[in-house]
Design a protein around this motif. Structure first.
Motif, short mmCIF file in Angstrom:
data_model
loop_
_atom_site.label_atom_id
_atom_site.label_comp_id
_atom_site.label_asym_id
_atom_site.label_seq_id
_atom_site.Cartn_x
_atom_site.Cartn_y
_atom_site.Cartn_z
N LYS A 1 0.45 -0.80 -0.20
CA LYS A 1 0.38 0.03 0.03
C LYS A 1 0.73 0.98 0.30
O LYS A 1 0.97 2.62 -0.81
CB LYS A 1 -0.89 -0.53 0.79
N ARG A 2 1.88 1.62 1.20
CA ARG A 2 2.69 2.40 0.44
C ARG A 2 3.63 2.84 -0.73
O ARG A 2 3.00 3.78 -0.81
CB ARG A 2 4.42 1.81 1.77
N ASP A 3 3.98 1.44 -1.55
CA ASP A 3 4.64 1.90 -2.18
C ASP A 3 3.64 2.25 -3.60
O ASP A 3 4.25 3.25 -4.47
CB ASP A 3 4.92 0.29 -2.69
N LEU A 4 2.79 1.46 -3.66
CA LEU A 4 1.08 2.28 -4.43
C LEU A 4 0.49 3.92 -3.89
O LEU A 4 1.57 4.54 -5.02
CB LEU A 4 0.09 1.99 -4.23
N GLU A 5 0.98 3.66 -3.21
CA GLU A 5 0.69 5.99 -2.64
C GLU A 5 2.40 6.32 -2.61
O GLU A 5 1.70 6.84 -3.08
CB GLU A 5 0.73 5.53 -1.25
N VAL A 6 3.59 5.81 -2.87
CA VAL A 6 4.18 6.77 -3.50
C VAL A 6 4.51 6.49 -4.65
O VAL A 6 4.31 7.94 -5.44
CB VAL A 6 5.42 5.67 -2.67
N ARG B 1 1.40 12.18 -9.69
CA ARG B 1 0.52 14.07 -9.23
C ARG B 1 2.06 14.65 -9.20
O ARG B 1 1.48 15.82 -10.00
CB ARG B 1 0.76 14.00 -8.12
N ILE B 2 3.85 14.43 -8.41
CA ILE B 2 4.45 15.44 -8.97
C ILE B 2 4.84 15.58 -10.37
O ILE B 2 4.97 16.53 -10.67
CB ILE B 2 5.61 15.07 -7.83
N GLU B 3 5.00 14.59 -11.07
CA GLU B 3 5.12 14.77 -12.38
C GLU B 3 4.31 15.77 -13.24
O GLU B 3 4.55 16.39 -14.09
CB GLU B 3 5.28 13.19 -13.05
#
Length: 90
Positions: A39-44, A50-52
């Motif tokens: 879940k953390r990897d997906l969020e990252v 989003r940043i891109e």
């Protein structure tokens, strides 16, 4: 009593398959079955995307502002230049 008769009518019309619960609501997703690390990897990944996206949007907006500034400068300089005052007229 109404539920029983509704179920009985479904069974008579469609057999045992008619009694299968076909809920329209949102069922469990694959996301519910992920570990905390997954879940953390997906969020990252989502946040990096989003940043891109925002960085690209920011670059486009900066370029648009630059083009608008150049266009405004160009129009101002041609308005005040006597060589361009009759441009396009016979």
């Amino acid at each position: 009593m109404v539920r029983f008769t509704r179920g009985l009518r479904k069974f008579k019309q469609g057999g045992p398959e008619a009694l299968v619960d076909r809920r329209r609501g949102k069922g469990k997703t694959v996301h519910d079955q992920l570990t905390d690390n997954e879940k953390r990897d997906l969020e990252v990944k989502r946040l990096k995307a989003r940043i891109e996206h925002l960085s690209t949007e920011n670059a486009v907006l900066k370029k648009l502002q630059e083009l608008e500034r150049l266009d405004a400068t160009h129009h101002t300089s041609t308005k005040n230049n006597p060589n361009f005052s009759n441009y396009g007229e016979p």
